[in-house]
Write a protein that holds these residues in place. Structure first.
Motif, short mmCIF file in Angstrom:
data_model
loop_
_atom_site.label_atom_id
_atom_site.label_comp_id
_atom_site.label_asym_id
_atom_site.label_seq_id
_atom_site.Cartn_x
_atom_site.Cartn_y
_atom_site.Cartn_z
N UNK A 1 0.92 -1.02 -0.09
CA UNK A 1 0.00 -0.04 0.08
C UNK A 1 0.80 1.00 -0.11
N UNK A 2 0.21 2.49 -0.50
CA UNK A 2 0.97 3.52 -0.77
C UNK A 2 0.11 4.48 -0.25
N UNK A 3 0.70 5.98 -0.23
CA UNK A 3 -0.16 6.97 0.03
C UNK A 3 -1.22 7.24 -1.28
N UNK A 4 -0.68 6.44 -2.63
CA UNK A 4 -1.70 6.80 -3.71
C UNK A 4 -2.83 5.63 -3.33
N UNK A 5 -2.58 4.65 -2.82
CA UNK A 5 -3.84 3.63 -2.52
C UNK A 5 -4.69 3.74 -1.35
N UNK A 6 -4.26 4.80 -0.65
CA UNK A 6 -5.11 4.80 0.59
C UNK A 6 -6.37 5.74 0.35
N UNK A 7 -7.18 6.01 1.31
CA UNK A 7 -8.65 6.47 1.11
C UNK A 7 -8.27 8.12 0.81
N UNK A 8 -7.27 8.45 1.07
CA UNK A 8 -7.16 10.06 0.91
C UNK A 8 -7.07 10.51 -0.59
N UNK A 9 -6.57 9.48 -1.43
CA UNK A 9 -6.07 9.72 -2.93
C UNK A 9 -7.28 8.98 -3.62
N UNK A 10 -8.01 9.62 -4.67
CA UNK A 10 -8.93 9.21 -5.46
C UNK A 10 -8.50 8.64 -6.59
N UNK A 11 -8.38 7.30 -7.16
CA UNK A 11 -8.17 6.67 -8.14
C UNK A 11 -9.01 6.58 -9.20
N UNK A 12 -8.75 6.71 -10.49
CA UNK A 12 -9.60 6.85 -11.64
C UNK A 12 -10.35 5.64 -11.57
N UNK A 13 -11.57 5.72 -11.70
CA UNK A 13 -12.49 4.35 -11.66
C UNK A 13 -12.89 3.77 -10.56
N UNK A 14 -12.34 4.20 -9.44
CA UNK A 14 -12.60 3.62 -8.17
C UNK A 14 -14.06 3.97 -7.58
N UNK A 15 -14.87 2.98 -7.15
CA UNK A 15 -16.17 3.17 -6.61
C UNK A 15 -15.84 3.87 -5.07
N UNK A 16 -16.72 4.91 -4.75
CA UNK A 16 -16.93 5.14 -3.34
C UNK A 16 -17.54 4.26 -2.49
N UNK A 17 -17.65 4.33 -1.03
CA UNK A 17 -18.57 3.63 -0.18
C UNK A 17 -19.78 3.56 -0.57
N UNK A 18 -20.48 4.62 -1.05
CA UNK A 18 -21.69 4.92 -1.45
C UNK A 18 -22.16 4.10 -2.74
N UNK A 19 -21.27 4.20 -3.67
CA UNK A 19 -21.46 3.72 -4.84
C UNK A 19 -21.57 1.98 -4.59
N UNK A 20 -20.73 1.52 -3.78
CA UNK A 20 -20.54 0.07 -3.57
C UNK A 20 -21.94 -0.33 -2.71
N UNK A 21 -22.46 0.58 -1.72
CA UNK A 21 -23.51 0.26 -0.94
C UNK A 21 -25.01 0.43 -2.17
N UNK A 22 -24.77 1.17 -3.10
CA UNK A 22 -25.91 1.14 -4.04
C UNK A 22 -26.03 -0.11 -5.10
N UNK A 23 -24.63 -0.47 -5.28
CA UNK A 23 -24.47 -1.84 -6.18
C UNK A 23 -25.21 -2.79 -5.35
N UNK A 24 -24.60 -3.03 -3.95
CA UNK A 24 -25.30 -3.99 -3.18
C UNK A 24 -26.80 -4.39 -3.34
N UNK A 25 -27.09 -3.08 -3.44
CA UNK A 25 -28.90 -3.04 -3.59
C UNK A 25 -29.45 -3.32 -4.86
N UNK A 26 -28.55 -3.08 -5.96
CA UNK A 26 -29.07 -2.77 -7.37
C UNK A 26 -28.90 -4.08 -8.23
N UNK A 27 -29.09 -3.87 -9.48
CA UNK A 27 -29.21 -4.82 -10.52
C UNK A 27 -28.06 -4.69 -11.28
#
Length: 194
Positions: free
Chosen positions: A112-138
């Motif tokens: 892990x590095x500072x680039x892969x931590x929660x403070x750095x947004x990587x292109x294409x990564x889903x947020x916690x909210x996105x993942x929660x939506x996916x858990x309930x979605x189609x």
């Protein structure tokens, strides 16, 4: 110490052989011991870009596997073509996760590095909210999110192809660009037909 280095070297060589086989480079013999040892020595030559690629692609791949697991957990209600794609993504990215981890350990770098931590947004990564939506979605949301996720991975992989030094990491990056670009097209076609 020598035994640990030898074990790590063998693990890296095995991961490289498996990765190349899964990438479709060969359906037969995966290579001789001499091929593995030359890959292993090549694997030790790397630059900062190779390290950043591996450290950032690791959580990216892990999230793709998690997204696929979430979709597959929905069971028989999932469109069979989308379920097949999710299984393919898991089958491709799980061995690459082990390979990326092996490289970083072999290079003496943290996984892990500072680039892969929660403070750095990587292109294409889903947020916690996105993942929660996916858990309930189609399957539709899975495809939409995975298209964005793959585009981010392709961008990271293209940077590795352009700036990386490690021949095995660059080869993986080229494979990611090829396979995930193809899957993006496949997913866009699936979305158009839903």
């Amino acid at each position: 110490m020598h035994t640990t280095t030898t074990t790590r070297t063998l693990a890296i060589a095995a991961a490289l052989t498996l990765g190349l086989t899964l990438a479709g480079c060969s359906t037969g013999n995966t290579g001789s011991a001499a091929d593995s040892s030359s890959s292993t020595s090549a694997a030790s030559v790397h630059n900062d870009q190779d390290v950043m690629f591996a450290q950032m692609m690791l959580p990216h791949h892990k999230q793709a596997v998690e997204m696929s697991d979430m979709l597959l957990a929905k069971g028989s209600g999932v469109d069979p073509d989308v379920a097949t794609l999710a299984k393919q993504i898991k089958a491709e990215q799980s061995p690459e996760i082990r390979q990326l981890t092996g490289w970083l350990e072999g290079w003496g770098e943290p996984t892990e590095s500072e680039h892969s931590g929660t403070g750095h947004s990587m292109s294409g990564m889903m947020s916690d909210s996105d993942m929660s939506d996916l858990d309930q979605a189609s399957a539709k949301l899975y495809l939409e999110q995975m298209v964005q996720h793959h585009k981010g991975a392709v961008d990271m992989a293209k940077t590795e192809v352009d700036k990386g030094k490690n021949t095995d990491a660059v080869a993986m990056a080229k494979s990611i660009v090829s396979s995930q670009t193809e899957q993006i097209t496949q997913m866009q076609d699936m979305l158009a037909s839903l």
